[in-house]
Scaffold this active site. Structure first.
Site, PDB file in Angstrom:
ATOM      1  N   THR A 272      -9.743  20.803 -12.107  1.00  0.00           N
ATOM      2  CA  THR A 272      -9.753  19.582 -11.294  1.00  0.00           C
ATOM      3  C   THR A 272     -10.386  18.413 -12.031  1.00  0.00           C
ATOM      4  OG1 THR A 272      -9.746  20.797  -9.227  1.00  0.00           O
ATOM      5  CG2 THR A 272     -10.704  18.609  -9.148  1.00  0.00           C
TER       6      THR A 272
ATOM      7  N   TYR B 130      -3.882  17.937  -4.825  1.00  0.00           N
ATOM      8  CA  TYR B 130      -3.662  17.224  -6.096  1.00  0.00           C
ATOM      9  C   TYR B 130      -3.192  18.239  -7.140  1.00  0.00           C
ATOM     10  CZ  TYR B 130      -8.146  19.418  -6.743  1.00  0.00           C
ATOM     11  OH  TYR B 130      -9.137  20.352  -6.794  1.00  0.00           O
TER      12      TYR B 130
ATOM     13  N   THR C  57     -13.123  24.771 -11.382  1.00  0.00           N
ATOM     14  CA  THR C  57     -14.313  25.357 -10.752  1.00  0.00           C
ATOM     15  C   THR C  57     -14.044  26.732 -10.130  1.00  0.00           C
ATOM     16  OG1 THR C  57     -13.864  24.243  -8.653  1.00  0.00           O
ATOM     17  CG2 THR C  57     -15.300  23.094 -10.225  1.00  0.00           C
ATOM     18  N   ASP C  58     -12.771  27.064  -9.910  1.00  0.00           N
ATOM     19  CA  ASP C  58     -12.487  28.313  -9.184  1.00  0.00           C
ATOM     20  C   ASP C  58     -12.979  29.555  -9.918  1.00  0.00           C
ATOM     21  OD1 ASP C  58     -11.422  26.884  -7.123  1.00  0.00           O
ATOM     22  OD2 ASP C  58      -9.327  27.204  -7.687  1.00  0.00           O
TER      23      ASP C  58
ATOM     24  N   LYS D 192     -19.644  29.843  -6.904  1.00  0.00           N
ATOM     25  CA  LYS D 192     -19.060  28.805  -6.053  1.00  0.00           C
ATOM     26  C   LYS D 192     -19.268  29.253  -4.606  1.00  0.00           C
ATOM     27  CE  LYS D 192     -14.996  25.894  -5.773  1.00  0.00           C
ATOM     28  NZ  LYS D 192     -13.658  25.608  -6.281  1.00  0.00           N
TER      29      LYS D 192
ATOM     30  N   GLU E  72     -26.972  53.792  -0.787  1.00  0.00           N
ATOM     31  CA  GLU E  72     -25.894  54.090   0.171  1.00  0.00           C
ATOM     32  C   GLU E  72     -24.939  55.179  -0.327  1.00  0.00           C
ATOM     33  OE1 GLU E  72     -25.311  53.064   3.303  1.00  0.00           O
ATOM     34  OE2 GLU E  72     -27.277  52.123   3.234  1.00  0.00           O
TER      35      GLU E  72
HETATM   36  C1  SIN Z   1     -11.159  23.086  -9.397  1.00  0.00           C
HETATM   37  O1  SIN Z   1     -11.238  22.852 -10.581  1.00  0.00           O
HETATM   38  O2  SIN Z   1     -12.035  22.658  -8.605  1.00  0.00           O
HETATM   39  C2  SIN Z   1     -10.033  23.853  -8.761  1.00  0.00           C
HETATM   40  C3  SIN Z   1      -8.894  24.140  -9.651  1.00  0.00           C
HETATM   41  C4  SIN Z   1      -9.269  25.016 -10.812  1.00  0.00           C
HETATM   42  O3  SIN Z   1     -10.163  25.843 -10.694  1.00  0.00           O
HETATM   43  O4  SIN Z   1      -8.613  24.861 -11.847  1.00  0.00           O
END
Ligand code: SIN
Length: 358
Positions: free
Chosen positions: A41, A55, A121-122, A194, A315
């Site tokens: 992103t 997007y 970020t994923d 995340k 467990e």
């Molecule tokens: C992001 O970057 O926030 C989402 C898309 C990705 O991980 O490439």
């Protein structure tokens, strides 16, 4: 008259030379930071300035990312390389090996002081942890992303990139392992996750805590991870072209053995069981995991909870089942450590030691 013109010309030349030399001296004092761009992103574009969902990730090239933040020149001598241009849900083991090798090559150069990796970020936490285990340098490596595309009002990419470059050039970041910098916060690769699908404050090391902040043009550190990383690990990817297949089987109410059996049939050498609570094994799943272990598959008990230790012999009787526990690693990070562990050994005792070390 002629003499006056010559004198003025001479004075102007001297001033230009002095200014250029002062500029060169300042640049020489700045750290050399290489930005490796992989997409996400932070390099995304939307249809309008208010498009913050829907997007397209991975559109803007590294040169334009750098151009968008002219302030970078004040804090580092920055160069950029486009390593990949992908949304991070498509990140693969092969991408990680390519990236790690490039990072190690660059950091071995005496004139490179630090690396910044722009990333979606994923899966940023996975790439960061992989690098934390295989980078062979104490120099700073900072992974950075953004939650809003570059075209959005208040896009967070430019400030995150600036903070990441500041951190990568900071002597205080040396020896801290791979870092994740977003939202003015510095987190350790091992502990960060995340935690929110869309907000800019999504990256947290919820219980173990962040390492520091980037505020007032400076990276401030308050703590460091006690787990071994980078130069202190036993993992070496320099000659690897693939990693062993390790998959994750997720548990939920009413789960059966289908996923475990299918993953084993598909060739998994290791399985992370994302159990409920303290890594509990449902009655319908336990025999499938046990049978997989008997076939030689390494089983790691992790938890889908997201915080806390999965206690050995808590467990489940791990000694009897010959299983490993993930300690505090979430399932996706446990997968990474198990893949690397399997490049060294098949001994569950040794693999358990690694889970308590890294
Ligand atoms: C992001 O970057 O926030 C989402 C898309 C990705 O991980 O490439």
């Amino acid at each position: 008259m002629f003499l006056k013109i010559v004198r003025t010309w001479f004075a102007l030349c001297l001033m230009t030379l002095l200014a250029a030399s002062a500029q060169a001296q300042t640049a020489a004092r700045l750290p050399n930071v290489v930005i490796l761009a992989t997409g996400g992103t932070i390099a995304g574009t939307g249809a309008t300035s208010t498009t913050t969902v829907g997007y397209t990730a991975a559109k803007v090239g590294v040169d334009d990312l750098i151009k968008a933040v002219p302030e970078l020149k004040q804090v580092a001598n920055v160069t950029g390389e486009q390593v990949f241009q992908i949304a991070s849900e498509n990140m693969s083991n092969e991408h990680w090996l390519t990236l790690a090798k490039r990072v190690n090559t660059l950091l071995a150069k005496p004139d490179v002081d630090g690396i910044v990796i722009t990333h979606g970020t994923d899966t940023i936490e996975e790439t960061a942890y992989f690098l934390d285990l295989v980078v062979k340098s104490r120099k700073p490596v900072v992974v950075v992303g953004a939650m809003r595309p570059s075209t959005a009002i208040s896009a967070d990419g430019p400030i995150n990139l600036y903070n990441a470059v500041l951190t990568a050039g900071s002597p205080d970041a040396v020896g801290k392992g791979v870092l994740v910098v977003l939202n003015d916060q510095i987190n350790a690769a091992r502990d960060v996750s995340k935690t929110n699908t869309t907000t800019t404050d999504t990256f947290k090391a919820t219980e173990l805590g962040l390492l520091g902040y980037v505020v007032g043009n400076k990276a401030h550190f308050y703590r460091a991870s006690t787990r071994k990383h980078t130069v202190d690990t036993e993992f070496d990817v320099s000659n690897l072209s693939a990693l062993p297949q390790v998959d994750i089987a997720y548990t939920y109410a009413n789960v059966g053995p289908t996923a475990v059996n299918a993953l084993v049939a598909a060739g998994a050498k290791g399985l992370i069981h994302a159990g409920v609570g303290d890594g509990s094994l449902p009655n319908k799943v336990r025999p499938a995991l046990s049978a997989a272990r008997e076939k030689g598959v390494i089983i790691v008990r992790a938890s889908r909870v997201g915080q806390g230790i999965v206690a050995r012999n808590g467990e489940a009787n791990d000694d009897q089942l010959d299983f490993v526990v993930a300690d505090t690693l979430n399932p996706q990070k446990a997968r990474i450590l198990l893949m690397l562990a399997l490049t060294k050994t098949n001994s569950t005792k040794e693999i358990q030691r690694m889970f308590y070390t890294y």
